[in-house]
Design a protein around this motif. Structure first.
Motif, PDB file in Angstrom:
ATOM      1  N   ALA A   1       0.856  -1.461   0.141  1.00 15.80           N
ATOM      2  CA  ALA A   1      -0.081   0.069   0.162  1.00 15.80           C
ATOM      3  C   ALA A   1       0.920   0.980   0.169  1.00 15.80           C
ATOM      4  O   ALA A   1       0.640   2.210  -0.705  1.00 15.80           O
ATOM      5  CB  ALA A   1      -1.118  -0.078   1.193  1.00 15.80           C
ATOM      6  N   GLY A   2       2.056   1.368   0.953  1.00 12.61           N
ATOM      7  CA  GLY A   2       2.780   2.446   0.815  1.00 12.61           C
ATOM      8  C   GLY A   2       3.495   2.567  -0.677  1.00 12.61           C
ATOM      9  O   GLY A   2       3.652   3.797  -0.944  1.00 12.61           O
ATOM     10  N   LEU A   3       3.968   1.515  -1.191  1.00 11.17           N
ATOM     11  CA  LEU A   3       4.617   1.612  -2.591  1.00 11.17           C
ATOM     12  C   LEU A   3       3.269   2.107  -3.795  1.00 11.17           C
ATOM     13  O   LEU A   3       4.051   2.908  -4.493  1.00 11.17           O
ATOM     14  CB  LEU A   3       4.995   0.377  -2.977  1.00 11.17           C
ATOM     15  CG  LEU A   3       6.209   0.166  -4.047  1.00 11.17           C
ATOM     16  CD1 LEU A   3       7.289   0.893  -3.979  1.00 11.17           C
ATOM     17  CD2 LEU A   3       6.185  -1.253  -4.531  1.00 11.17           C
ATOM     18  N   ILE A   4       2.433   1.496  -3.519  1.00  9.54           N
ATOM     19  CA  ILE A   4       1.141   2.091  -4.384  1.00  9.54           C
ATOM     20  C   ILE A   4       1.033   3.595  -4.210  1.00  9.54           C
ATOM     21  O   ILE A   4       0.733   4.440  -5.221  1.00  9.54           O
ATOM     22  CB  ILE A   4       0.002   1.377  -4.133  1.00  9.54           C
ATOM     23  CG1 ILE A   4       0.164  -0.148  -4.621  1.00  9.54           C
ATOM     24  CG2 ILE A   4      -1.132   1.899  -4.917  1.00  9.54           C
ATOM     25  CD1 ILE A   4      -0.889  -1.015  -4.165  1.00  9.54           C
ATOM     26  N   ALA A   5       0.952   3.942  -2.904  1.00  7.84           N
ATOM     27  CA  ALA A   5       0.959   5.735  -2.774  1.00  7.84           C
ATOM     28  C   ALA A   5       1.895   6.074  -3.297  1.00  7.84           C
ATOM     29  O   ALA A   5       1.791   7.387  -3.933  1.00  7.84           O
ATOM     30  CB  ALA A   5       0.778   5.733  -1.238  1.00  7.84           C
ATOM     31  N   VAL A   6       3.095   5.842  -3.230  1.00  9.08           N
ATOM     32  CA  VAL A   6       4.297   6.517  -3.817  1.00  9.08           C
ATOM     33  C   VAL A   6       4.039   6.761  -5.203  1.00  9.08           C
ATOM     34  O   VAL A   6       4.424   7.635  -6.033  1.00  9.08           O
ATOM     35  CB  VAL A   6       5.660   5.893  -3.474  1.00  9.08           C
ATOM     36  CG1 VAL A   6       6.709   6.503  -4.330  1.00  9.08           C
ATOM     37  CG2 VAL A   6       5.796   6.197  -2.116  1.00  9.08           C
ATOM     38  N   TYR A   7       3.948   5.573  -5.954  1.00 10.08           N
ATOM     39  CA  TYR A   7       3.508   5.386  -7.460  1.00 10.08           C
ATOM     40  C   TYR A   7       2.728   6.363  -8.019  1.00 10.08           C
ATOM     41  O   TYR A   7       2.615   6.979  -8.987  1.00 10.08           O
ATOM     42  CB  TYR A   7       3.574   4.107  -8.018  1.00 10.08           C
ATOM     43  CG  TYR A   7       4.691   3.199  -7.904  1.00 10.08           C
ATOM     44  CD1 TYR A   7       6.000   3.584  -7.752  1.00 10.08           C
ATOM     45  CD2 TYR A   7       4.563   1.796  -7.946  1.00 10.08           C
ATOM     46  CE1 TYR A   7       6.920   2.952  -7.302  1.00 10.08           C
ATOM     47  CE2 TYR A   7       5.600   0.934  -7.729  1.00 10.08           C
ATOM     48  CZ  TYR A   7       6.931   1.320  -7.579  1.00 10.08           C
ATOM     49  OH  TYR A   7       7.877   0.706  -7.392  1.00 10.08           O
ATOM     50  N   VAL A   8       1.377   6.369  -7.143  1.00 10.50           N
ATOM     51  CA  VAL A   8       0.312   7.393  -7.331  1.00 10.50           C
ATOM     52  C   VAL A   8       0.740   8.719  -7.456  1.00 10.50           C
ATOM     53  O   VAL A   8       0.417   9.628  -8.504  1.00 10.50           O
ATOM     54  CB  VAL A   8      -1.037   7.037  -6.577  1.00 10.50           C
ATOM     55  CG1 VAL A   8      -1.729   8.099  -6.891  1.00 10.50           C
ATOM     56  CG2 VAL A   8      -1.588   5.669  -6.687  1.00 10.50           C
ATOM     57  N   ALA A   9       1.693   8.986  -6.475  1.00 13.08           N
ATOM     58  CA  ALA A   9       2.048  10.465  -6.198  1.00 13.08           C
ATOM     59  C   ALA A   9       2.963  10.782  -7.476  1.00 13.08           C
ATOM     60  O   ALA A   9       2.780  12.059  -7.901  1.00 13.08           O
ATOM     61  CB  ALA A   9       2.846  10.559  -4.992  1.00 13.08           C
ATOM     62  N   PHE A  10       3.738  10.004  -7.992  1.00 16.67           N
ATOM     63  CA  PHE A  10       4.603  10.423  -9.244  1.00 16.67           C
ATOM     64  C   PHE A  10       3.681  10.445 -10.466  1.00 16.67           C
ATOM     65  O   PHE A  10       4.217  10.870 -11.494  1.00 16.67           O
ATOM     66  CB  PHE A  10       5.736   9.303  -9.451  1.00 16.67           C
ATOM     67  CG  PHE A  10       7.014   9.649  -8.553  1.00 16.67           C
ATOM     68  CD1 PHE A  10       8.066  10.288  -8.934  1.00 16.67           C
ATOM     69  CD2 PHE A  10       6.898   9.240  -6.992  1.00 16.67           C
ATOM     70  CE1 PHE A  10       8.931  10.743  -7.974  1.00 16.67           C
ATOM     71  CE2 PHE A  10       7.906   9.575  -6.153  1.00 16.67           C
ATOM     72  CZ  PHE A  10       8.910  10.272  -6.744  1.00 16.67           C
ATOM     73  N   ALA A  11       2.633   9.627 -10.437  1.00 14.59           N
ATOM     74  CA  ALA A  11       1.777   9.645 -11.854  1.00 14.59           C
ATOM     75  C   ALA A  11       0.892  10.629 -11.931  1.00 14.59           C
ATOM     76  O   ALA A  11       0.474  10.996 -12.893  1.00 14.59           O
ATOM     77  CB  ALA A  11       1.251   8.011 -11.975  1.00 14.59           C
ATOM     78  N   LEU A  12       0.649  11.447 -10.904  1.00 15.07           N
ATOM     79  CA  LEU A  12      -0.465  12.311 -10.934  1.00 15.07           C
ATOM     80  C   LEU A  12      -0.226  13.558 -11.500  1.00 15.07           C
ATOM     81  O   LEU A  12      -1.109  14.074 -12.512  1.00 15.07           O
ATOM     82  CB  LEU A  12      -0.887  12.590  -9.410  1.00 15.07           C
ATOM     83  CG  LEU A  12      -2.033  11.821  -8.694  1.00 15.07           C
ATOM     84  CD1 LEU A  12      -2.269  12.371  -7.349  1.00 15.07           C
ATOM     85  CD2 LEU A  12      -3.206  11.860  -9.454  1.00 15.07           C
ATOM     86  N   PRO A  13       1.258  14.070 -11.472  1.00 13.17           N
ATOM     87  CA  PRO A  13       1.256  15.319 -12.248  1.00 13.17           C
ATOM     88  C   PRO A  13       1.415  15.180 -13.784  1.00 13.17           C
ATOM     89  O   PRO A  13       0.480  16.006 -14.148  1.00 13.17           O
ATOM     90  CB  PRO A  13       2.845  15.625 -11.675  1.00 13.17           C
ATOM     91  CG  PRO A  13       2.898  15.279 -10.261  1.00 13.17           C
ATOM     92  CD  PRO A  13       2.163  13.703 -10.503  1.00 13.17           C
ATOM     93  N   PHE A  14       1.696  13.976 -14.138  1.00 10.17           N
ATOM     94  CA  PHE A  14       1.486  13.985 -15.586  1.00 10.17           C
ATOM     95  C   PHE A  14       0.086  13.655 -15.798  1.00 10.17           C
ATOM     96  O   PHE A  14      -0.480  14.192 -17.044  1.00 10.17           O
ATOM     97  CB  PHE A  14       2.444  12.742 -16.179  1.00 10.17           C
ATOM     98  CG  PHE A  14       2.359  12.433 -17.442  1.00 10.17           C
ATOM     99  CD1 PHE A  14       3.046  13.080 -18.405  1.00 10.17           C
ATOM    100  CD2 PHE A  14       1.449  11.299 -17.848  1.00 10.17           C
ATOM    101  CE1 PHE A  14       2.734  12.627 -19.831  1.00 10.17           C
ATOM    102  CE2 PHE A  14       1.178  10.841 -19.179  1.00 10.17           C
ATOM    103  CZ  PHE A  14       1.801  11.736 -20.412  1.00 10.17           C
ATOM    104  N   GLY A  15      -0.595  12.967 -15.242  1.00  9.65           N
ATOM    105  CA  GLY A  15      -1.979  12.679 -15.577  1.00  9.65           C
ATOM    106  C   GLY A  15      -2.924  13.739 -15.557  1.00  9.65           C
ATOM    107  O   GLY A  15      -3.694  13.953 -16.263  1.00  9.65           O
ATOM    108  N   VAL A  16      -2.614  14.716 -14.590  1.00  9.16           N
ATOM    109  CA  VAL A  16      -3.234  16.155 -14.406  1.00  9.16           C
ATOM    110  C   VAL A  16      -3.108  16.761 -15.625  1.00  9.16           C
ATOM    111  O   VAL A  16      -4.037  17.379 -16.339  1.00  9.16           O
ATOM    112  CB  VAL A  16      -2.991  16.820 -13.154  1.00  9.16           C
ATOM    113  CG1 VAL A  16      -3.804  18.079 -13.105  1.00  9.16           C
ATOM    114  CG2 VAL A  16      -3.462  15.985 -12.038  1.00  9.16           C
ATOM    115  N   TRP A  17      -1.999  16.919 -15.909  1.00  5.72           N
ATOM    116  CA  TRP A  17      -1.561  17.974 -17.100  1.00  5.72           C
ATOM    117  C   TRP A  17      -1.948  17.396 -18.442  1.00  5.72           C
ATOM    118  O   TRP A  17      -2.717  18.135 -19.316  1.00  5.72           O
ATOM    119  CB  TRP A  17      -0.126  18.062 -17.379  1.00  5.72           C
ATOM    120  CG  TRP A  17       0.444  19.260 -16.674  1.00  5.72           C
ATOM    121  CD1 TRP A  17       1.129  19.277 -15.419  1.00  5.72           C
ATOM    122  CD2 TRP A  17       0.561  20.521 -17.230  1.00  5.72           C
ATOM    123  NE1 TRP A  17       1.411  20.712 -14.934  1.00  5.72           N
ATOM    124  CE2 TRP A  17       1.091  21.464 -16.261  1.00  5.72           C
ATOM    125  CE3 TRP A  17       0.017  21.095 -18.326  1.00  5.72           C
ATOM    126  CZ2 TRP A  17       1.353  22.694 -16.439  1.00  5.72           C
ATOM    127  CZ3 TRP A  17       0.018  22.512 -18.514  1.00  5.72           C
ATOM    128  CH2 TRP A  17       0.599  23.301 -17.460  1.00  5.72           C
TER     129      TRP A  17
END
Length: 290
Positions: free
Chosen positions: A152-168
């Motif tokens: 779950a902690g690893l997923i949270a880190v990956y989500v945080a790194f994927a979000l900026p590109f996804g939002v843009w």
């Protein structure tokens, strides 16, 4: 009247087209050659792998290396356990990051609020920060949250790194949806949720698929954070498994290439599964659905 003849191409235009085609072909060869060599090596016996005169194709193909990876255990854990961990992490990252990115992109594209420009600039700044510089802060944060050695902690880190590109990425797709379509749906009696799912979502689906591919590849291939945050071997992912084939006395190249080939199959399969949605139905189809 006689049909209008097309103007003849100039010699300079033909030369430019030939040069661009040659450059494109060169880039394709450079990108594909390592993959082809990896797959070829996975089917070669050891004597051909370490031969002084390498050959592009195996003379005596074998499945021995694949059998070693699939039926054996790496550091006491079977291959399919690593595969299941990677699948869980990648699937959860795609689902959570896609949902959050879509909601954030809709808010940024449709509403005017304070610090909106600063929020967009912050997304760019976050993407410029090297991942290596965040290992220690993220390790400390996960330790405080008791999420170390937890998927779950690893997923949270990956989500945080994927979000900026996804939002843009999704911000442009949402902004391209005409407001008139949403207003027409509202006049027809559709509520906000129905308008979002029946009008906006089908039109931004190609962008959502593009961000999903990026998120999937990021979570599937990442090694540094997984190696740092996961301690137990039964919670490790496929990239961590690969490094056990590298030893001080030598590298077991046959299983390395076989495992790498198996490692790339889900990425290719995921892309083939969703690539048709990259060329979505367009604005007309969205208007008809509304």
């Amino acid at each position: 009247m006689s049909p209008r003849r097309r103007p003849a191409r100039r010699p300079g235009a033909r030369l430019r087209r030939a040069v661009l085609n040659a450059l494109g072909l060169g880039v394709f060869v450079v990108a594909v050659f390592p993959v082809c060599w990896m797959v070829s090596t996975a089917f070669k016996p050891n004597d051909e792998i370490f031969a002084t005169t390498p050959h592009p194709l195996p003379a005596h193909p074998t499945l021995r290396h694949f059998d070693t990876v699939l039926t054996g255990k790496v550091a006491g854990v079977p291959f399919w356990h690593y595969f299941a961990n990677s699948a869980i992490v990648a699937t959860a990252t795609v689902a959570v990051s896609g949902l959050l990115a879509l909601l954030a992109a809709t808010a940024v594209a449709r509403f005017r609020f304070r610090f909106r420009t600063g929020f967009l600039v912050m997304l760019l700044v976050v993407q410029m920060v090297p991942a290596e510089a965040l290992v220690i802060p993220l390790f400390t944060d996960l330790a405080r949250l008791d999420l170390l050695n937890d998927l779950a902690g690893l997923i949270a880190v990956y989500v945080a790194f994927a979000l900026p590109f996804g939002v843009w990425m999704l911000r442009g797709f949402v902004a391209a949806v005409p407001r008139e379509l949403e207003e027409a749906a509202a006049l027809d009696g559709a509520g906000p949720l129905r308008t979002f799912f029946r009008v906006v979502l089908p039109l931004v689906a190609p962008g959502l698929i593009a961000t999903s591919i990026f998120s999937f590849i990021t979570a599937w291939n990442e090694f540094l954070f997984a190696f740092t945050f996961l301690k137990d071997q039964d919670k490790a992912t496929l990239p961590i498994m690969l490094q056990f084939f590298f030893g001080r006395s030598g590298n077991d190249w046959g299983p390395i290439m076989a495992a790498s080939t198996l490692f790339t199959v889900p990425v290719i399969g995921f892309f083939l599964l969703v690539h048709r949605r990259l060329a979505g139905p367009g604005l007309t189809a969205g208007a008809v659905r509304a």
